[in-house]
Design a protein around this motif. Sequence first.
Motif, PDB file in Angstrom:
ATOM      1  N   ASP A 215      17.662 -64.047  -2.945  1.00 57.67           N
ATOM      2  CA  ASP A 215      18.757 -63.268  -3.508  1.00 57.67           C
ATOM      3  C   ASP A 215      19.278 -62.245  -2.491  1.00 57.67           C
ATOM      4  OD1 ASP A 215      17.220 -60.925  -3.539  1.00 57.67           O
ATOM      5  OD2 ASP A 215      16.965 -60.895  -5.712  1.00 57.67           O
ATOM      6  N   PRO A 216      20.341 -61.494  -2.807  1.00 60.58           N
ATOM      7  CA  PRO A 216      20.946 -60.591  -1.815  1.00 60.58           C
ATOM      8  C   PRO A 216      20.077 -59.408  -1.394  1.00 60.58           C
ATOM      9  CG  PRO A 216      22.525 -61.131  -3.543  1.00 60.58           C
ATOM     10  CD  PRO A 216      21.205 -61.619  -4.007  1.00 60.58           C
ATOM     11  N   THR A 217      18.922 -59.235  -2.047  1.00 61.26           N
ATOM     12  CA  THR A 217      17.990 -58.193  -1.607  1.00 61.26           C
ATOM     13  C   THR A 217      16.870 -58.763  -0.741  1.00 61.26           C
ATOM     14  OG1 THR A 217      16.482 -58.352  -3.510  1.00 61.26           O
ATOM     15  CG2 THR A 217      18.448 -56.970  -3.761  1.00 61.26           C
ATOM     16  N   GLY A 218      16.901 -60.078  -0.495  1.00 59.71           N
ATOM     17  CA  GLY A 218      15.879 -60.720   0.327  1.00 59.71           C
ATOM     18  C   GLY A 218      14.696 -61.240  -0.449  1.00 59.71           C
TER      19      GLY A 218
ATOM     20  N   LYS B  15      25.989 -53.883  -1.315  1.00 56.94           N
ATOM     21  CA  LYS B  15      26.948 -53.535  -0.262  1.00 56.94           C
ATOM     22  C   LYS B  15      27.112 -52.014  -0.124  1.00 56.94           C
ATOM     23  CE  LYS B  15      28.804 -57.495   1.359  1.00 56.94           C
ATOM     24  NZ  LYS B  15      29.019 -57.828   2.783  1.00 56.94           N
ATOM     25  N   GLN B  16      26.723 -51.266  -1.189  1.00 55.74           N
ATOM     26  CA  GLN B  16      26.777 -49.811  -1.097  1.00 55.74           C
ATOM     27  C   GLN B  16      25.840 -49.282  -0.017  1.00 55.74           C
ATOM     28  OE1 GLN B  16      27.233 -47.860  -5.355  1.00 55.74           O
ATOM     29  NE2 GLN B  16      25.649 -49.435  -5.411  1.00 55.74           N
ATOM     30  N   PHE B  17      24.734 -50.014   0.204  1.00 51.94           N
ATOM     31  CA  PHE B  17      23.703 -49.510   1.111  1.00 51.94           C
ATOM     32  C   PHE B  17      24.019 -49.863   2.563  1.00 51.94           C
ATOM     33  CE2 PHE B  17      21.194 -50.958  -2.790  1.00 51.94           C
ATOM     34  CZ  PHE B  17      21.518 -49.808  -3.494  1.00 51.94           C
ATOM     35  N   HIS B  18      24.272 -51.127   2.807  1.00 48.81           N
ATOM     36  CA  HIS B  18      24.590 -51.581   4.165  1.00 48.81           C
ATOM     37  C   HIS B  18      25.644 -52.671   4.067  1.00 48.81           C
ATOM     38  CE1 HIS B  18      20.125 -51.125   3.700  1.00 48.81           C
ATOM     39  NE2 HIS B  18      20.334 -50.169   4.589  1.00 48.81           N
ATOM     40  N   ASP B  19      26.829 -52.400   4.530  1.00 49.98           N
ATOM     41  CA  ASP B  19      27.882 -53.419   4.599  1.00 49.98           C
ATOM     42  C   ASP B  19      28.215 -53.598   6.079  1.00 49.98           C
ATOM     43  OD1 ASP B  19      29.973 -55.128   4.366  1.00 49.98           O
ATOM     44  OD2 ASP B  19      31.174 -53.881   3.026  1.00 49.98           O
ATOM     45  N   VAL B  20      27.509 -54.534   6.724  1.00 52.53           N
ATOM     46  CA  VAL B  20      27.619 -54.644   8.187  1.00 52.53           C
ATOM     47  C   VAL B  20      28.948 -55.229   8.649  1.00 52.53           C
ATOM     48  CG1 VAL B  20      25.121 -54.782   8.516  1.00 52.53           C
ATOM     49  CG2 VAL B  20      26.443 -56.889   8.237  1.00 52.53           C
ATOM     50  N   VAL B  21      29.731 -55.761   7.714  1.00 46.43           N
ATOM     51  CA  VAL B  21      31.081 -56.204   8.078  1.00 46.43           C
ATOM     52  C   VAL B  21      32.124 -55.263   7.477  1.00 46.43           C
ATOM     53  CG1 VAL B  21      30.433 -58.597   8.392  1.00 46.43           C
ATOM     54  CG2 VAL B  21      31.180 -57.838   6.142  1.00 46.43           C
ATOM     55  N   GLY B  22      31.671 -54.121   6.982  1.00 45.11           N
ATOM     56  CA  GLY B  22      32.555 -53.109   6.426  1.00 45.11           C
ATOM     57  C   GLY B  22      32.247 -51.758   7.037  1.00 45.11           C
ATOM     58  N   TYR B  23      31.931 -50.795   6.176  1.00 46.40           N
ATOM     59  CA  TYR B  23      31.784 -49.429   6.652  1.00 46.40           C
ATOM     60  C   TYR B  23      30.509 -49.211   7.468  1.00 46.40           C
ATOM     61  CZ  TYR B  23      27.966 -48.441   3.481  1.00 46.40           C
ATOM     62  OH  TYR B  23      26.749 -48.463   2.871  1.00 46.40           O
TER      63      TYR B  23
ATOM     64  N   ASN C 281      10.594 -69.415   8.069  1.00 48.50           N
ATOM     65  CA  ASN C 281      11.840 -69.663   7.359  1.00 48.50           C
ATOM     66  C   ASN C 281      12.100 -68.613   6.285  1.00 48.50           C
ATOM     67  OD1 ASN C 281      11.872 -71.860   8.995  1.00 48.50           O
ATOM     68  ND2 ASN C 281      11.660 -73.386   7.382  1.00 48.50           N
ATOM     69  N   ARG C 282      11.033 -68.138   5.654  1.00 49.10           N
ATOM     70  CA  ARG C 282      11.201 -67.066   4.666  1.00 49.10           C
ATOM     71  C   ARG C 282      11.682 -65.786   5.348  1.00 49.10           C
ATOM     72  NH1 ARG C 282       5.911 -68.226   0.922  1.00 49.10           N
ATOM     73  NH2 ARG C 282       6.935 -69.626  -0.547  1.00 49.10           N
ATOM     74  N   ILE C 283      11.121 -65.486   6.497  1.00 50.56           N
ATOM     75  CA  ILE C 283      11.548 -64.287   7.223  1.00 50.56           C
ATOM     76  C   ILE C 283      13.026 -64.384   7.571  1.00 50.56           C
ATOM     77  CG2 ILE C 283      11.331 -63.059   9.421  1.00 50.56           C
ATOM     78  CD1 ILE C 283       8.315 -63.754   9.312  1.00 50.56           C
ATOM     79  N   ARG C 284      13.425 -65.537   8.131  1.00 49.26           N
ATOM     80  CA  ARG C 284      14.807 -65.690   8.571  1.00 49.26           C
ATOM     81  C   ARG C 284      15.786 -65.677   7.394  1.00 49.26           C
ATOM     82  NH1 ARG C 284      13.726 -70.264  13.221  1.00 49.26           N
ATOM     83  NH2 ARG C 284      12.271 -71.029  11.662  1.00 49.26           N
ATOM     84  N   ALA C 285      15.441 -66.413   6.338  1.00 52.35           N
ATOM     85  CA  ALA C 285      16.337 -66.464   5.179  1.00 52.35           C
ATOM     86  C   ALA C 285      16.442 -65.103   4.514  1.00 52.35           C
ATOM     87  CB  ALA C 285      15.851 -67.513   4.186  1.00 52.35           C
ATOM     88  N   SER C 286      15.317 -64.442   4.342  1.00 47.68           N
ATOM     89  CA  SER C 286      15.333 -63.132   3.696  1.00 47.68           C
ATOM     90  C   SER C 286      16.080 -62.113   4.543  1.00 47.68           C
ATOM     91  CB  SER C 286      13.901 -62.659   3.426  1.00 47.68           C
ATOM     92  OG  SER C 286      13.271 -63.476   2.456  1.00 47.68           O
ATOM     93  N   ALA C 287      15.894 -62.175   5.862  1.00 46.86           N
ATOM     94  CA  ALA C 287      16.585 -61.234   6.741  1.00 46.86           C
ATOM     95  C   ALA C 287      18.091 -61.414   6.644  1.00 46.86           C
ATOM     96  CB  ALA C 287      16.118 -61.421   8.180  1.00 46.86           C
ATOM     97  N   HIS C 288      18.545 -62.665   6.671  1.00 41.53           N
ATOM     98  CA  HIS C 288      19.992 -62.893   6.608  1.00 41.53           C
ATOM     99  C   HIS C 288      20.564 -62.461   5.265  1.00 41.53           C
ATOM    100  CE1 HIS C 288      23.858 -64.621   7.656  1.00 41.53           C
ATOM    101  NE2 HIS C 288      23.891 -65.161   6.458  1.00 41.53           N
ATOM    102  N   CYS C 289      19.885 -62.832   4.192  1.00 39.52           N
ATOM    103  CA  CYS C 289      20.398 -62.478   2.868  1.00 39.52           C
ATOM    104  C   CYS C 289      20.418 -60.966   2.672  1.00 39.52           C
ATOM    105  CB  CYS C 289      19.557 -63.149   1.790  1.00 39.52           C
ATOM    106  SG  CYS C 289      19.771 -64.951   1.725  1.00 39.52           S
ATOM    107  N   PHE C 290      19.385 -60.282   3.177  1.00 42.24           N
ATOM    108  CA  PHE C 290      19.341 -58.828   3.058  1.00 42.24           C
ATOM    109  C   PHE C 290      20.435 -58.172   3.893  1.00 42.24           C
ATOM    110  CE2 PHE C 290      17.920 -54.623   4.370  1.00 42.24           C
ATOM    111  CZ  PHE C 290      17.595 -54.051   3.153  1.00 42.24           C
TER     112      PHE C 290
END
Length: 363
Positions: free
Chosen positions: A276-279, A306-314, A223-232
Amino acid sequence: MIPLRSPNPSRDFHMLPRFKAAAVHAAPVFLDSQATTEKAISIMREAARAGAELIAFPETYIPAFPVWAALWPPIDNHDLFVRMAEQSVLVDGPEVARVCAEARALGVTVSIGISERSAVSVGGLWNANLLIGETGEILVHHRKLVPTFYEKLVWSSGDGAGLVVAQTRQGRIGGLICGENTNPLARFALMAQGEQVHISSWPPMWPTRRPVGGGNFDNVAANRIRASAHCFEAKVFGIVTAGYMDEPMRAFLIERDRAIADVIDRTPRAASFFVDPTGVVFGDELQDQEGIAYAEIDLNRCVEPKQFHDVVGYYNRFDIFGVTVDRSRLTPARFRDEQQPGAEAQAILSVDADAGSNGQRIG
């Protein structure tokens, strides 16, 4: 005159919400929907007193998670399925209405897992989750897309109607149930709607093997892997809320078959925590005791990553990849009446007129 720039540049920008969140790490009153609803309301009040504005309950908190489907073959579980069906709830039923009314009274947003009963089938059940707004309105009604492993013996497959991110005072909230958090397309469907807070709900334990020989599924690590992956990936905050096996639930199962005590006691218990948003995991964490975990969430922290990876943006190639999500609500049948609206009433008047002076209806 040219206005002076604020000495604090951050004041020149719209600030995203900051709030306190609660992850409920609690057991239901096992297979008792009314008593579990009362317990849920008590927990909501406690969390609200502590300042929580968003309160997340575990997977199928009302009335319980059917762990017995992992412990015994289905030919031995008919009575438990019947009881589960009896204690599962309708979305427009009294139990959900109580939770909605309490959310409105407290002014909080609530995510809660239920075993949902079908209105057209006495044995049709779904693993569902409701997101309820501070006005008491159901914002999202999600049915688990695919029951996982032995859950297929209890629940039907859901549909895409609940793949919705809701705009709330606490930001844009989405959620998935248990193993759905392993489905990258389900997760992307929420990312693509601007999700800022992701709620993942889990059972109290997940037995996959007998203790002999080891190798049981470690749901805490998974669960930590999945949650951290999604948040990251999404650059969102995660609320991980898992069920808890209390002594009455354990006793109920072991009294039914003492041979499974070793399986229950040596299967890892799930944990509730925040990401958090960094996983990175932060805030309170609960595993071996019942309670409420809390964390302070500041959605402004979603912006910089979001500057690093915005998978729903650039950081994507929409000219290469295309995703289509069908959010239709599936139903057993679609009925098309031949008569136009109002035609039935007109037909009744016509029949009454033909019935004669005694007023007796023909047919």
